[in-house]
Write an enzyme that holds these catalytic residues in place. Structure first.
Site, PDB file in Angstrom:
ATOM      1  N   CYS A 177       0.920  -1.083  -0.130  1.00 48.57           N
ATOM      2  CA  CYS A 177      -0.143   0.246  -0.321  1.00 48.57           C
ATOM      3  C   CYS A 177       0.401   1.331   0.195  1.00 48.57           C
ATOM      4  O   CYS A 177       0.034   2.739  -0.289  1.00 48.57           O
ATOM      5  CB  CYS A 177      -0.744  -0.015   0.996  1.00 48.57           C
ATOM      6  SG  CYS A 177      -2.512  -1.353   1.154  1.00 48.57           S
TER       7      CYS A 177
HETATM    8  N1  COA Z   1     -20.277  -9.007   7.455  1.00 48.34           N
HETATM    9  C1  COA Z   1     -20.633  -9.719   9.327  1.00 48.34           C
HETATM   10  N2  COA Z   1     -20.081  -9.834   9.706  1.00 48.34           N
HETATM   11  C2  COA Z   1     -18.514  -9.791   9.891  1.00 48.34           C
HETATM   12  C3  COA Z   1     -17.898  -9.750   8.773  1.00 48.34           C
HETATM   13  C4  COA Z   1     -19.266  -9.691   7.358  1.00 48.34           C
HETATM   14  N3  COA Z   1     -18.944  -9.880   6.060  1.00 48.34           N
HETATM   15  N4  COA Z   1     -17.038  -9.806   8.549  1.00 48.34           N
HETATM   16  C5  COA Z   1     -16.575  -9.691   9.786  1.00 48.34           C
HETATM   17  N5  COA Z   1     -17.281  -9.999  10.884  1.00 48.34           N
HETATM   18  C6  COA Z   1     -17.269 -10.673  12.092  1.00 48.34           C
HETATM   19  C7  COA Z   1     -16.154 -11.105  12.724  1.00 48.34           C
HETATM   20  O1  COA Z   1     -16.700 -12.004  12.395  1.00 48.34           O
HETATM   21  C8  COA Z   1     -16.650 -10.803  13.767  1.00 48.34           C
HETATM   22  O2  COA Z   1     -17.141 -11.147  14.570  1.00 48.34           O
HETATM   23  P1  COA Z   1     -17.032 -12.028  16.244  1.00 48.34           P
HETATM   24  O3  COA Z   1     -17.033 -10.317  16.959  1.00 48.34           O
HETATM   25  O4  COA Z   1     -18.291 -12.587  16.456  1.00 48.34           O
HETATM   26  O5  COA Z   1     -15.627 -12.410  16.090  1.00 48.34           O
HETATM   27  C9  COA Z   1     -16.690  -9.035  13.944  1.00 48.34           C
HETATM   28  O6  COA Z   1     -17.427  -9.048  12.680  1.00 48.34           O
HETATM   29  C10 COA Z   1     -15.928  -8.467  13.942  1.00 48.34           C
HETATM   30  O7  COA Z   1     -15.070  -8.517  13.142  1.00 48.34           O
HETATM   31  P2  COA Z   1     -13.978  -7.803  13.225  1.00 48.34           P
HETATM   32  O8  COA Z   1     -13.126  -8.765  11.528  1.00 48.34           O
HETATM   33  O9  COA Z   1     -12.884  -7.690  13.668  1.00 48.34           O
HETATM   34  O10 COA Z   1     -13.975  -6.942  12.547  1.00 48.34           O
HETATM   35  P3  COA Z   1     -13.183  -4.981  12.497  1.00 48.34           P
HETATM   36  O11 COA Z   1     -14.115  -3.692  13.784  1.00 48.34           O
HETATM   37  O12 COA Z   1     -11.910  -4.820  13.109  1.00 48.34           O
HETATM   38  O13 COA Z   1     -13.429  -4.806  11.444  1.00 48.34           O
HETATM   39  C11 COA Z   1     -11.706  -4.406   9.191  1.00 48.34           C
HETATM   40  C12 COA Z   1     -12.820  -5.358  10.008  1.00 48.34           C
HETATM   41  C13 COA Z   1     -10.590  -4.683   8.320  1.00 48.34           C
HETATM   42  C14 COA Z   1     -12.449  -3.546   8.674  1.00 48.34           C
HETATM   43  C15 COA Z   1     -10.615  -3.573   9.946  1.00 48.34           C
HETATM   44  O14 COA Z   1     -10.339  -4.178  11.116  1.00 48.34           O
HETATM   45  C16 COA Z   1      -9.655  -2.614   9.833  1.00 48.34           C
HETATM   46  O15 COA Z   1      -9.962  -1.703   8.499  1.00 48.34           O
HETATM   47  N6  COA Z   1      -8.685  -2.547  10.176  1.00 48.34           N
HETATM   48  C17 COA Z   1      -7.412  -2.100   9.652  1.00 48.34           C
HETATM   49  C18 COA Z   1      -7.209  -2.748   8.350  1.00 48.34           C
HETATM   50  C19 COA Z   1      -6.024  -1.931   6.894  1.00 48.34           C
HETATM   51  O16 COA Z   1      -5.922  -1.147   7.890  1.00 48.34           O
HETATM   52  N7  COA Z   1      -5.352  -2.847   6.465  1.00 48.34           N
HETATM   53  C20 COA Z   1      -4.323  -2.226   5.591  1.00 48.34           C
HETATM   54  C21 COA Z   1      -4.765  -3.418   4.560  1.00 48.34           C
HETATM   55  S1  COA Z   1      -3.893  -2.515   2.931  1.00 48.34           S
END
Ligand code: COA
Length: 374
Positions: A156
């Site tokens: 990225c």
């Molecule tokens: N729909 C519904 N529920 C979902 C889901 C979806 N598409 N994807 C995950 N969930 C659930 C998970 O299973 C989890 O359930 P649980 O609490 O029962 O275990 C819950 O929602 C929370 O999931 P989580 O992955 O912890 O969510 P989050 O709030 O951390 O959001 C991201 C996920 C990826 C959006 C976030 O962590 C993020 O943006 N992180 C930074 C990523 C980044 O910058 N990466 C760089 C990439 S280049």
């Protein structure tokens, strides 16, 4: 030493759009299909059923509303779940080159430049379509540019690292004008079958023209300073590579051959790392937070950007001070901060200072401090 400036940017936006609603519908159909196919194993407790995705979760967790992609038909087909592209002959322009070319032509037009004015092409992106020859050299040839070209990959952060490389060569005099292109086909390495990440990425290409400031033909942004930093982490990883066939089960349909991340951990690690990086970069060249007119941040997560913006400015930034484009494009890897810059910088006034900052896998963070002229 010459002073480098950004004199043009361009964005290629694929025509096809996938809304969160379309994405979730396709994913849920795939999950239902898998659960039916594995009903016996699920009933025996040998396998957990796949859970549905939800539009509400996607928007709340990321701020993403839709994404542009090069092919939506394959991605939305529950029997495929990835983009489908036609086979191109080796004599045709490759897909990444075609996308980069469109963005490059727009950037050159904005700079008032012809390809013949450029003597360096850097293709800086998260993935290269093939091992070799370099994508950048193909793009150089298609544009009719003399000089030299090379690829670089810092995930990225590729665009800001590419801008630093070009700016440093310009300062030193080894090149006169550079084109940094960022064709990102993120749909190719995203695991569309995993609800934890299937909403994250979109496709796009961006391009930036960097030349000697005294030769700029129109309004431009002086590159005051650049800074890059890296720190190894496995929290964002993709194991696909040229040794794949050499390893046991290497050619199987393995989850780790697509994008994987521990999103929560990335969030927690990267927000302080980036906030500190920006504060130190600005501090070292004597620019206080209140002098920053605009921040064009990497476009991965809205809450993440809100937190970084608040730490850097010491207050909640107004939306126009820190424009987000991820609602429309999703995460487009290295191209995100350049789209934000390209679409939200024309209105800046003489002397205004702004910052492009990208961050992601590696971990990596790159910042570019700019001053508007003209
Ligand atoms: N729909 C519904 N529920 C979902 C889901 C979806 N598409 N994807 C995950 N969930 C659930 C998970 O299973 C989890 O359930 P649980 O609490 O029962 O275990 C819950 O929602 C929370 O999931 P989580 O992955 O912890 O969510 P989050 O709030 O951390 O959001 C991201 C996920 C990826 C959006 C976030 O962590 C993020 O943006 N992180 C930074 C990523 C980044 O910058 N990466 C760089 C990439 S280049």
């Amino acid at each position: 030493m010459h002073t480098p400036a950004i004199t043009g940017t361009g964005v290629f936006t694929p025509k096809e759009i996938i809304t969160n609603a379309e994405l979730v519908e396709a994913f849920n159909a795939y999950a239902d299909k898998m659960n039916t196919a594995n009903a016996a194993a699920i009933a025996a407790g040998e396998m957990a059923p796949m859970e549905h995705s939800s539009e509400e979760f996607i928007f709340k967790a990321s701020g993403i509303e839709r994404r542009h992609v090069m092919d939506k038909s394959g991605i939305l087909n529950p029997d495929v779940m990835h983009p489908l592209f036609r086979q191109r002959s080796d004599d045709e322009p490759s897909l990444m080159a075609e996308m980069a070319l469109d963005a490059a032509k727009k950037a050159l037009a904005q700079a008032g430049r012809e390809p013949g004015d450029i003597d360096l092409v850097i293709c800086a992106a998260s993935n290269m379509e093939r091992a070799y020859p370099a994508m950048a050299i193909e793009i150089q040839q298609l544009l009719g540019i003399d000089g030299f070209a090379f690829d670089m990959n810092v995930a990225c952060s590729s665009a800001t690292f590419g801008i630093q490389a070009a700016a440093d060569m310009l300062r030193a005099g080894s090149v006169r004008a550079a084109l940094v292109v960022n064709p990102e086909i993120c749909s190719g390495h995203l695991e569309w079958r995993d609800r934890d990440c299937h909403f994250i990425f979109g496709d796009v290409a961006t391009a930036t023209v960097i030349e000697r400031m005294e030769e700029a033909k129109g309004p431009h942004f002086e590159i005051l300073s650049t800074r890059c930093a890296t720190q190894f982490s496995n929290n964002i990883r993709n194991n696909n590579g040229f040794l794949r066939r050499t390893r046991p089960d290497g050619l199987k349909d393995r989850r780790d051959m697509q994008f994987m991340q521990n999103g929560r951990k990335v969030f927690k690690d990267v927000v302080p790392m980036v906030s500190r990086h920006i504060a130190e970069h600005m501090g070292d060249i004597g620019i206080a937070g209140d002098r920053l007119k605009r921040m064009w941040l990497h476009q991965a997560n809205k809450t993440m950007n809100d937190l970084i913006g608040k730490k850097v400015l010491g207050r909640t930034p107004a939306p126009e001070e820190q424009p987000n484009i991820l609602q429309e494009y999703a995460n487009t890897s290295s191209a995100g901060s350049i789209i934000a810059f390209s679409q939200n910088s024309d209105d800046m006034a003489e002397g205004d200072i702004g910052l492009i900052c990208s961050f992601g896998a590696g971990y990596s963070v790159g910042s570019v401090l700019l001053r508007r002229h003209g």
